[in-house]
Design an enzyme around this catalytic site. Structure first.
Site, PDB file in Angstrom:
ATOM      1  N   LEU A 222       0.813  -1.215   0.000  1.00 34.60           N
ATOM      2  CA  LEU A 222       0.000   0.000   0.000  1.00 34.60           C
ATOM      3  C   LEU A 222       0.849   1.269   0.000  1.00 34.60           C
ATOM      4  O   LEU A 222       0.469   2.273  -0.593  1.00 34.60           O
ATOM      5  CB  LEU A 222      -0.935  -0.010   1.213  1.00 34.60           C
ATOM      6  CG  LEU A 222      -1.945  -1.167   1.252  1.00 34.60           C
ATOM      7  CD1 LEU A 222      -2.730  -1.141   2.554  1.00 34.60           C
ATOM      8  CD2 LEU A 222      -2.887  -1.099   0.058  1.00 34.60           C
ATOM      9  N   ASP A 223       1.988   1.229   0.674  1.00 34.13           N
ATOM     10  CA  ASP A 223       2.878   2.392   0.713  1.00 34.13           C
ATOM     11  C   ASP A 223       4.157   2.048  -0.041  1.00 34.13           C
ATOM     12  O   ASP A 223       5.212   1.845   0.543  1.00 34.13           O
ATOM     13  CB  ASP A 223       3.177   2.785   2.159  1.00 34.13           C
ATOM     14  CG  ASP A 223       3.962   4.085   2.256  1.00 34.13           C
ATOM     15  OD1 ASP A 223       3.981   4.841   1.264  1.00 34.13           O
ATOM     16  OD2 ASP A 223       4.573   4.338   3.306  1.00 34.13           O
ATOM     17  N   PHE A 224       4.036   1.978  -1.351  1.00 35.69           N
ATOM     18  CA  PHE A 224       5.152   1.551  -2.204  1.00 35.69           C
ATOM     19  C   PHE A 224       6.046   2.752  -2.479  1.00 35.69           C
ATOM     20  O   PHE A 224       5.762   3.572  -3.344  1.00 35.69           O
ATOM     21  CB  PHE A 224       4.605   0.983  -3.515  1.00 35.69           C
ATOM     22  CG  PHE A 224       5.588   0.145  -4.283  1.00 35.69           C
ATOM     23  CD1 PHE A 224       6.776   0.679  -4.750  1.00 35.69           C
ATOM     24  CD2 PHE A 224       5.317  -1.182  -4.554  1.00 35.69           C
ATOM     25  CE1 PHE A 224       7.676  -0.081  -5.466  1.00 35.69           C
ATOM     26  CE2 PHE A 224       6.207  -1.963  -5.278  1.00 35.69           C
ATOM     27  CZ  PHE A 224       7.388  -1.408  -5.730  1.00 35.69           C
TER      28      PHE A 224
ATOM     29  N   GLN B 229      10.683   2.237   1.707  1.00 33.08           N
ATOM     30  CA  GLN B 229      10.203   0.992   2.303  1.00 33.08           C
ATOM     31  C   GLN B 229      11.138  -0.184   2.012  1.00 33.08           C
ATOM     32  O   GLN B 229      10.842  -1.318   2.399  1.00 33.08           O
ATOM     33  CB  GLN B 229       8.799   0.653   1.775  1.00 33.08           C
ATOM     34  CG  GLN B 229       7.741   1.679   2.117  1.00 33.08           C
ATOM     35  CD  GLN B 229       7.334   1.641   3.583  1.00 33.08           C
ATOM     36  OE1 GLN B 229       7.940   0.970   4.406  1.00 33.08           O
ATOM     37  NE2 GLN B 229       6.295   2.379   3.918  1.00 33.08           N
TER      38      GLN B 229
END
Length: 269
Positions: free
Chosen positions: A76-78, A82
């Site tokens: 979701l938080d690409f 990350q």
């Protein structure tokens, strides 16, 4: 949290929880592998072969996410933040932002995948889910955050058409993750085997393998290089090394060492 079977994948950062029940303030401590944050500017200064390795590692991770035992998983938080590098391998750090949920739909109009610069119409499946939305979201994020910057710059000329195909097909989402992995593995095969050199016409060059200096006491430096102290490149053999040296006016001679990179290429100084 995702099951241990998923967390043991080679491109997921490994960790353990340590129970400190004797401390009333801190009950559990998370211990993770030590990794280095991704710095895109620094990565652009590394040899193409290393940048290709990062992109290939990412594609293998996305392939696993698309076919995991849990179903298709989306990050979701690409963002590059990350991910970290551990012993030269790319690993994702935060799986709390991963989800197996796929967008529900009643018709195709409910299935538009929207990004800041592009949108993609998808199909609504018979079970009321947008077909492949998690896989395609991961893949386009890989294209815009990684492939665009890391793949084309200073790539071997004979491989550039194949890399352009990958960029165009992932940028338009004409490729799924299966086709993308196949395309990457084809490039890797061409590179490791030296077949990419067959389309290159070499000129006979009167160089001897006797050094790596331009003049006495002065190191010849090139960019990108495996070493900031001199010009250290990966080549398939002496013929390719001679062609590279001939293309750079400062290079007067070179040495082909027996050191090998992760693809098996020789290193040239």
């Amino acid at each position: 949290h995702l099951p241990v079977t998923f967390q043991r994948h080679g491109n997921v950062l490994h960790g353990q929880c340590y129970d400190r029940s004797g401390d009333p303030e801190i009950r559990v401590t998370a211990m993770l592998e030590l990794g280095s944050p991704l710095e895109m500017i620094q990565l652009l200064q590394t040899p193409w072969e290393e940048r290709f390795k990062i992109c290939l590692s990412l594609v293998k991770l996305l392939f696993y996410l698309a076919h995991s035992p849990l179903g298709s998983i989306v990050l979701l938080d690409f963002q590059p933040r990350q991910f970290v590098m551990v012993d030269g391998n790319l690993k994702v750090t935060d799986m709390d932002d991963a989800s197996t949920e796929e967008l529900s739909c009643k018709e195709d109009n409910d299935c538009t995948l929207v990004f800041p610069t592009k949108s993609f119409p998808l199909k609504c499946s018979a079970v009321g889910k947008c077909e492949g939305i998690n896989e395609k979201k991961n893949l386009f994020n890989a294209y815009r955050y990684f492939f665009t910057y890391l793949l084309p710059h200073s790539a071997p000329p004979a491989l550039r058409p194949f890399l352009s195909d990958i960029l165009n097909a992932t940028g338009d989402l004409r490729y799924g993750i299966n086709e993308t992995l196949q395309a990457f593995e084809k490039v890797l095969h061409l590179y490791k085997s030296g077949l990419y050199l067959r389309s290159v016409q070499y000129v006979t060059i009167p160089f001897s393998l006797r050094g790596f200096r331009t003049v006495e006491g002065e190191d010849y430096k090139c960019w990108p290089s495996y070493s900031h102290l001199g010009c250290l490149l990966s080549v398939h053999g002496a013929e390719e090394a001679a062609a590279i040296c001939n293309s750079q006016s400062q290079c007067q001679s070179f040495i082909v060492t027996q050191q090998r990179t992760w693809t098996g290429e020789l290193e040239q100084m």
